[in-house]
Motif scaffolding. Structure first.
Motif, PDB file in Angstrom:
ATOM      1  N   ILE A  28       0.525  -1.483  -0.047  1.00  0.00           N
ATOM      2  CA  ILE A  28      -0.179   0.193   0.139  1.00  0.00           C
ATOM      3  C   ILE A  28       0.781   1.603   0.063  1.00  0.00           C
ATOM      4  CG2 ILE A  28      -1.615   1.340   1.333  1.00  0.00           C
ATOM      5  CD1 ILE A  28      -2.976  -1.569   2.545  1.00  0.00           C
ATOM      6  N   PRO A  29       1.004   2.435  -0.458  1.00  0.00           N
ATOM      7  CA  PRO A  29       2.314   3.386  -1.291  1.00  0.00           C
ATOM      8  C   PRO A  29       1.238   4.652  -0.335  1.00  0.00           C
ATOM      9  CG  PRO A  29       0.635   3.205  -3.176  1.00  0.00           C
ATOM     10  CD  PRO A  29      -0.353   1.985  -1.799  1.00  0.00           C
ATOM     11  N   TYR A  30       1.186   4.254   1.331  1.00  0.00           N
ATOM     12  CA  TYR A  30       0.532   4.945   1.714  1.00  0.00           C
ATOM     13  C   TYR A  30       1.196   6.797   1.718  1.00  0.00           C
ATOM     14  CZ  TYR A  30      -1.067   1.155   4.907  1.00  0.00           C
ATOM     15  OH  TYR A  30      -1.560  -0.179   5.330  1.00  0.00           O
ATOM     16  N   GLY A  31       0.280   7.372   2.254  1.00  0.00           N
ATOM     17  CA  GLY A  31       0.795   9.647   1.540  1.00  0.00           C
ATOM     18  C   GLY A  31      -0.205  10.549   1.915  1.00  0.00           C
ATOM     19  N   GLY A  32       0.109  11.648   1.973  1.00  0.00           N
ATOM     20  CA  GLY A  32      -0.095  12.496   2.287  1.00  0.00           C
ATOM     21  C   GLY A  32      -1.609  13.066   1.787  1.00  0.00           C
ATOM     22  N   LEU A  33      -2.829  13.457   1.958  1.00  0.00           N
ATOM     23  CA  LEU A  33      -3.544  14.501   1.525  1.00  0.00           C
ATOM     24  C   LEU A  33      -3.314  15.911   1.986  1.00  0.00           C
ATOM     25  CD1 LEU A  33      -6.602  12.403   2.772  1.00  0.00           C
ATOM     26  CD2 LEU A  33      -5.830  12.596   0.614  1.00  0.00           C
ATOM     27  N   ASP A  34      -2.802  16.577   0.260  1.00  0.00           N
ATOM     28  CA  ASP A  34      -2.647  18.311  -0.068  1.00  0.00           C
ATOM     29  C   ASP A  34      -3.612  18.728  -0.574  1.00  0.00           C
ATOM     30  OD1 ASP A  34      -1.474  20.486   0.407  1.00  0.00           O
ATOM     31  OD2 ASP A  34      -0.419  19.281   1.830  1.00  0.00           O
TER      32      ASP A  34
ATOM     33  N   ILE B 268      -6.153  12.883  -5.827  1.00  0.00           N
ATOM     34  CA  ILE B 268      -6.957  11.911  -5.941  1.00  0.00           C
ATOM     35  C   ILE B 268      -7.720  10.936  -6.010  1.00  0.00           C
ATOM     36  CG2 ILE B 268      -8.843  11.943  -3.519  1.00  0.00           C
ATOM     37  CD1 ILE B 268      -7.129  14.805  -2.497  1.00  0.00           C
ATOM     38  N   ALA B 269      -7.922  11.079  -7.450  1.00  0.00           N
ATOM     39  CA  ALA B 269      -8.761  10.724  -7.620  1.00  0.00           C
ATOM     40  C   ALA B 269      -7.952   9.225  -8.416  1.00  0.00           C
ATOM     41  CB  ALA B 269      -9.595  11.167  -9.405  1.00  0.00           C
ATOM     42  N   GLU B 270      -6.456   9.532  -9.187  1.00  0.00           N
ATOM     43  CA  GLU B 270      -5.742   8.553  -9.750  1.00  0.00           C
ATOM     44  C   GLU B 270      -5.630   7.358  -8.433  1.00  0.00           C
ATOM     45  OE1 GLU B 270      -3.335   6.974 -12.824  1.00  0.00           O
ATOM     46  OE2 GLU B 270      -5.396   8.631 -12.506  1.00  0.00           O
ATOM     47  N   TYR B 271      -4.926   8.249  -7.501  1.00  0.00           N
ATOM     48  CA  TYR B 271      -5.353   6.954  -6.249  1.00  0.00           C
ATOM     49  C   TYR B 271      -5.525   6.395  -5.937  1.00  0.00           C
ATOM     50  CZ  TYR B 271      -3.109   6.166  -1.904  1.00  0.00           C
ATOM     51  OH  TYR B 271      -2.622   6.308  -0.113  1.00  0.00           O
TER      52      TYR B 271
ATOM     53  N   ALA C 162      -5.996   1.018  -8.795  1.00  0.00           N
ATOM     54  CA  ALA C 162      -4.892   0.166  -7.626  1.00  0.00           C
ATOM     55  C   ALA C 162      -4.662   0.478  -8.702  1.00  0.00           C
ATOM     56  CB  ALA C 162      -5.936  -1.630  -9.525  1.00  0.00           C
ATOM     57  N   ASP C 163      -4.027   0.612  -9.881  1.00  0.00           N
ATOM     58  CA  ASP C 163      -2.370   1.250 -10.404  1.00  0.00           C
ATOM     59  C   ASP C 163      -2.311   2.792 -10.802  1.00  0.00           C
ATOM     60  OD1 ASP C 163       0.274   0.793 -11.230  1.00  0.00           O
ATOM     61  OD2 ASP C 163      -0.325  -0.107 -12.660  1.00  0.00           O
ATOM     62  N   PRO C 164      -2.456   3.335  -9.273  1.00  0.00           N
ATOM     63  CA  PRO C 164      -2.079   4.884  -9.619  1.00  0.00           C
ATOM     64  C   PRO C 164      -1.144   5.219 -10.922  1.00  0.00           C
ATOM     65  CG  PRO C 164      -2.503   4.593  -7.479  1.00  0.00           C
ATOM     66  CD  PRO C 164      -1.893   3.074  -7.860  1.00  0.00           C
ATOM     67  N   ALA C 165      -0.417   6.345 -11.441  1.00  0.00           N
ATOM     68  CA  ALA C 165       0.171   6.777 -12.597  1.00  0.00           C
ATOM     69  C   ALA C 165       0.848   7.732 -11.206  1.00  0.00           C
ATOM     70  CB  ALA C 165      -0.240   7.716 -13.221  1.00  0.00           C
ATOM     71  N   TRP C 166       1.940   7.758 -10.982  1.00  0.00           N
ATOM     72  CA  TRP C 166       2.394   8.549  -9.942  1.00  0.00           C
ATOM     73  C   TRP C 166       3.354   9.617 -11.287  1.00  0.00           C
ATOM     74  CZ3 TRP C 166       1.511   8.653  -5.226  1.00  0.00           C
ATOM     75  CH2 TRP C 166       1.126   7.898  -4.630  1.00  0.00           C
ATOM     76  N   GLU C 167       3.639  10.711 -10.638  1.00  0.00           N
ATOM     77  CA  GLU C 167       4.088  11.379 -10.772  1.00  0.00           C
ATOM     78  C   GLU C 167       5.453  12.032  -9.824  1.00  0.00           C
ATOM     79  OE1 GLU C 167       4.436  16.257 -11.538  1.00  0.00           O
ATOM     80  OE2 GLU C 167       2.585  15.610 -10.470  1.00  0.00           O
ATOM     81  N   THR C 168       7.160  11.287 -10.242  1.00  0.00           N
ATOM     82  CA  THR C 168       8.329  11.495  -9.940  1.00  0.00           C
ATOM     83  C   THR C 168       8.495  13.117  -9.422  1.00  0.00           C
ATOM     84  OG1 THR C 168       8.771   8.778  -9.613  1.00  0.00           O
ATOM     85  CG2 THR C 168      10.354  10.964  -9.458  1.00  0.00           C
ATOM     86  N   LEU C 169       8.957  13.958  -8.621  1.00  0.00           N
ATOM     87  CA  LEU C 169       9.397  14.792  -8.181  1.00  0.00           C
ATOM     88  C   LEU C 169      10.388  14.559  -7.511  1.00  0.00           C
ATOM     89  CD1 LEU C 169       5.962  15.849  -5.702  1.00  0.00           C
ATOM     90  CD2 LEU C 169       6.576  16.154  -8.006  1.00  0.00           C
TER      91      LEU C 169
ATOM     92  N   LEU D  36     -10.583   5.436   2.869  1.00  0.00           N
ATOM     93  CA  LEU D  36     -11.259   7.024   1.854  1.00  0.00           C
ATOM     94  C   LEU D  36     -12.888   7.055   2.467  1.00  0.00           C
ATOM     95  CD1 LEU D  36      -9.760   9.322   0.364  1.00  0.00           C
ATOM     96  CD2 LEU D  36     -10.558   8.333  -1.418  1.00  0.00           C
ATOM     97  N   ASP D  37     -12.685   8.294   2.207  1.00  0.00           N
ATOM     98  CA  ASP D  37     -13.693   8.955   3.311  1.00  0.00           C
ATOM     99  C   ASP D  37     -13.782   9.803   2.468  1.00  0.00           C
ATOM    100  OD1 ASP D  37     -15.664   9.675   4.254  1.00  0.00           O
ATOM    101  OD2 ASP D  37     -15.666   8.820   6.290  1.00  0.00           O
ATOM    102  N   GLN D  38     -15.372  10.089   1.493  1.00  0.00           N
ATOM    103  CA  GLN D  38     -15.143  11.815   1.094  1.00  0.00           C
ATOM    104  C   GLN D  38     -15.287  12.476   1.593  1.00  0.00           C
ATOM    105  OE1 GLN D  38     -13.311  12.012  -1.915  1.00  0.00           O
ATOM    106  NE2 GLN D  38     -13.541  10.406  -3.133  1.00  0.00           N
ATOM    107  N   GLY D  39     -15.927  12.135   3.317  1.00  0.00           N
ATOM    108  CA  GLY D  39     -16.502  13.742   4.026  1.00  0.00           C
ATOM    109  C   GLY D  39     -17.638  13.435   4.278  1.00  0.00           C
TER     110      GLY D  39
END
Length: 702
Positions: free
Chosen positions: A79-85, A108-111, A114-121, A421-424
């Motif tokens: 699981i690629p745990y991450g921070g929402l921002d 967030i939509a892409e996340y 099952a296999d998100p497209a990631w942008e390497t920073l 994921l909870d959308q609020g």
């Protein structure tokens, strides 16, 4: 010199100071090992590693264990745990292709795919290779806009970092951006052009604990030496640091003066460039800001200036504007606090996280987790327990200051980690699950209680094969300090390499931790430290009494404060133990304040400079209590040269002393990794494999 001084003060003074003289640096034959990077100590380390590793790595189980753990750590289906921002999820990822790791993001939509497209920073492997530096990732501090970030890079994994400014859009470090040389800095980006920070400015700028004593404000284009001083503490403080709180578009700067590890004062900006102090006791812990409501918990009971009584462990809110008006202008009465959540007697608040639309509180009930969503509407707070899986650990993985989204994690000893994921809408939906790393169908988890020496009931978890008949090799793990709770977790290594092979794993929830709130922690502070050791020994004895294991089959493992725990129990109760693995430990408690960041932990252990406190510490300090004529279980010390927090000094000295006394001891010191003793997955796999092979050899697991 010391003897001459004592003679001047006469026999009474000599008797009074006699305890301090014992085991002083002058009497310590292994004081030379405290030179962490000295040639002679490092030669000793090299010799120890050469003696210790072959007997473990030549074991037929080592390579399969190593391969399994490394494969699990590098697996693409983690699981690629991450921070929402804002609209993104930011993640730091390590695998076989990127052992140092990449910092990346996706929407967030892409996340949710099952296999998100990631942008390497940032590709840290490439950066380290290009710059010929052994960079280890230590995180970021970003501006609210996420346009710029301050990246923290460590040489080898220690706490000291180099801070460099990174432009997210261009994916480049700014040559003329904010920069701090290697130090134990504390830094936050208040906005795109302003940094609040503390660092090593030279003599007098760091506390005796080795952390910043000064907080300054630094504007873009300004020279470092021209940064404005905002607040300073005193040498005996642990640290003084800045922070920012966000509630949607509203941001608030603050400063925290950590008087001790568990006591702090909080300051907010006044009207004339000054800073006013929040009128709360030092035992208050700031938990966030929501709709301009400051959130706090308490480590001790408190009566407010208005006469309101608030108990320890309770989450409450104070309106910031009313509080500021009361403090700055002296207008109105001290505001009434709103009680948001009050845990029961066998419960505690584990974590509080604020999002744009709600406050989320993770709670432990008898060490089992749940999460509550607290919402403020019309001046009133509502509380809803969220429908998340029962029977394990539920965590708040991330909240979004700029959106309604929140991520929750769940895991247990036998259930793989999952992410919701909870959308609020207070309706968490499962979006990711870790595939099972071992077959748990034939295993079970049971929670028992042991009775400690003073009658306190100490809970502990047992993970074992369902069909197990009679006692079996058992690993007992604990921590018992700093109000840290130990909760159920999913471990591929323990499941596959230990329980699946017929072993038992046990996690003890001893005093000193936070499992039952502040009182559970304070019960084992300072002159009550022995209670934590008694609790752990009681769990070990209870395992033997129940027939789960035998003394020859019982191993104990702990790291850091847990290393102090297991080395102390080893010296006090060797008769119930078959083996010990002691990782990055504190051990010489008479000198701990003079080693690494030890001075910052006086609130936990007490100050050995106080003769009465030293007398008490000496009753349990492992380094002062290990004896030549006493039989101890075999012990394996693991540490890291780059650990600048606890440092490898404690493990080195204890291993050298025990070896000289003729005990069964081996020692391994990794170069990298800092206090984790592992900077990448290969190092983590090595440490894990070494540990399980050692326990299998000593406790008799096939």
């Amino acid at each position: 010199m010391r003897r001459a001084v004592l003679a001047m003060f006469g026999l009474f003074a000599a008797a009074f100071a006699g305890a301090l003289a014992e085991n002083s640096p002058m009497d310590d034959p292994y004081i030379w090992l405290e030179d962490t990077h000295g040639a002679k100590p490092l030669a000793w380390v090299k010799d120890q590693n050469a003696k210790s590793l072959p007997g473990l790595k030549s074991d037929a189980r080592y390579q399969p264990h190593y391969d399994f753990v490394l494969a699990a750590l590098d697996a693409k289906d983690r699981i690629p745990y991450g921070g929402l921002d804002h609209n993104h999820v930011y993640n730091y990822w390590q695998d076989a292709s990127h052992p140092k790791g990449v910092w990346r993001r996706t929407t967030i939509a892409e996340y949710q795919k099952a296999d998100p497209a990631w942008e390497t920073l940032i590709d840290l492997d490439k950066l380290a290779a290009d710059e010929k530096e052994n960079w280890v990732w230590k995180g970021t501090s970003c501006a609210p806009s996420m346009a710029r970030c301050l990246v923290h890079l460590s040489r080898g994994g220690g706490d000291a970092v180099v801070v460099r400014e990174f432009d997210v859009a261009s994916k480049n470090f700014l040559k003329d951006g904010f920069f701090l040389k290697e130090a134990k800095s504390d830094v936050v980006m208040a906005d795109d052009n302003t940094v609040l920070f503390g660092t090593d400015f030279g003599a007098g700028s760091m506390t005796s604990s080795g952390y910043p004593r000064l907080v300054k404000e630094w504007h873009r284009g300004q020279k470092l030496e021209d940064a404005k001083l905002l607040k300073e503490g005193v040498d005996s403080d642990v640290s003084v640091s800045a922070f920012t709180l966000h509630a949607g578009s509203y941001a608030l700067k603050g400063i925290q003066r950590s008087v001790s590890f568990f006591e702090a004062e909080y300051f907010f900006p006044g009207q004339k460039g000054d800073w006013w102090q929040v009128p709360l006791p030092r035992t208050a812990i700031i938990q966030g800001l929501h709709q301009q409501q400051l959130l706090f918990t308490l480590r001790a009971d408190w009566t407010s200036p208005s006469g309101q009584k608030i108990g320890k462990g309770i989450l409450f809110a104070l309106p910031y504007q009313d509080l500021a008006k009361f403090m700055i202008e002296g207008k109105g009465a001290f505001p009434q606090a709103a009680i948001l959540y009050a845990p029961g007697p066998r419960a505690s608040i584990e974590n509080v996280s604020t999002g744009r639309d709600a406050v989320y509180v993770s709670v432990l009930n008898n060490v089992i987790g749940e999460v509550h969503a607290l919402r403020l509407s019309g001046g009133k707070w509502s509380d809803r327990k969220l429908p998340l899986p029962p029977g394990g650990t539920v965590s708040i993985a991330s909240t979004n200051d700029y959106g309604s989204e929140v991520l929750f994690g769940f895991e247990s000893f036998l259930e793989p980690s999952s992410l919701y994921l909870d959308q609020g809408k207070d309706s968490p939906a499962l979006i990711k699950s870790l595939p099972a790393r071992f077959d748990a169908s034939g295993m079970e988890t049971v929670q028992y209680e042991a009775t400690s020496s003073d009658g306190e009931k100490i809970p502990y978890f047992v993970v074992r094969p369902k069909t197990l008949k009679g006692p079996a090799p058992t690993i007992l793990n604990g921590y018992g300090g700093f109000e840290v709770s130990r909760t159920p977790f999913y471990s591929a290594a323990y499941g596959k390499l230990w329980v699946a092979r017929g072993g038992v794993y046990v996690l003890a929830n001893i005093r000193g931790g936070g499992e039952f709130g502040p009182a559970w922690h304070t019960a084992a502070l300072k002159t009550n430290r022995q209670k934590a050791f008694d609790d752990f020994a009681a769990v070990g004895a209870d395992l033997i009494k129940r027939g789960i294991t035998t003394p020859k089959q019982l191993g104990i493992v702990g790291g850091s404060n847990g290393g102090l725990l297991v080395s102390t129990v080893m010296t006090q109760h060797p008769e119930i133990l078959g083996a010990v693995v002691c990782q990055v430990p504190l051990i010489d408690m008479i000198r701990y304040t003079q080693i690494g960041a030890g001075a910052s932990w006086i609130a936990e252990y007490g100050d050995p400079a106080d003769p009465k406190m030293a007398d008490y510490i000496r009753t349990y300090s492992p380094y002062q209590n290990v004896k030549k004529d006493k039989k101890y279980p075999p012990v394996f010390f693991v540490t890291a040269t780059s650990d600048d927090r606890v440092t490898p000094v404690h493990a080195r000295k204890m291993a050298a002393r025990m070896e000289e006394q003729g005990h069964d001891v081996i020692f391994y010191e990794n170069t990298d990794g800092g206090h984790a003793a592992a900077a990448n997955h290969k190092q983590a796999a090595e440490m894990s494999a070494l540990t399980f092979v050692y326990f299998a050899q000593k406790l008799g697991l096939p």
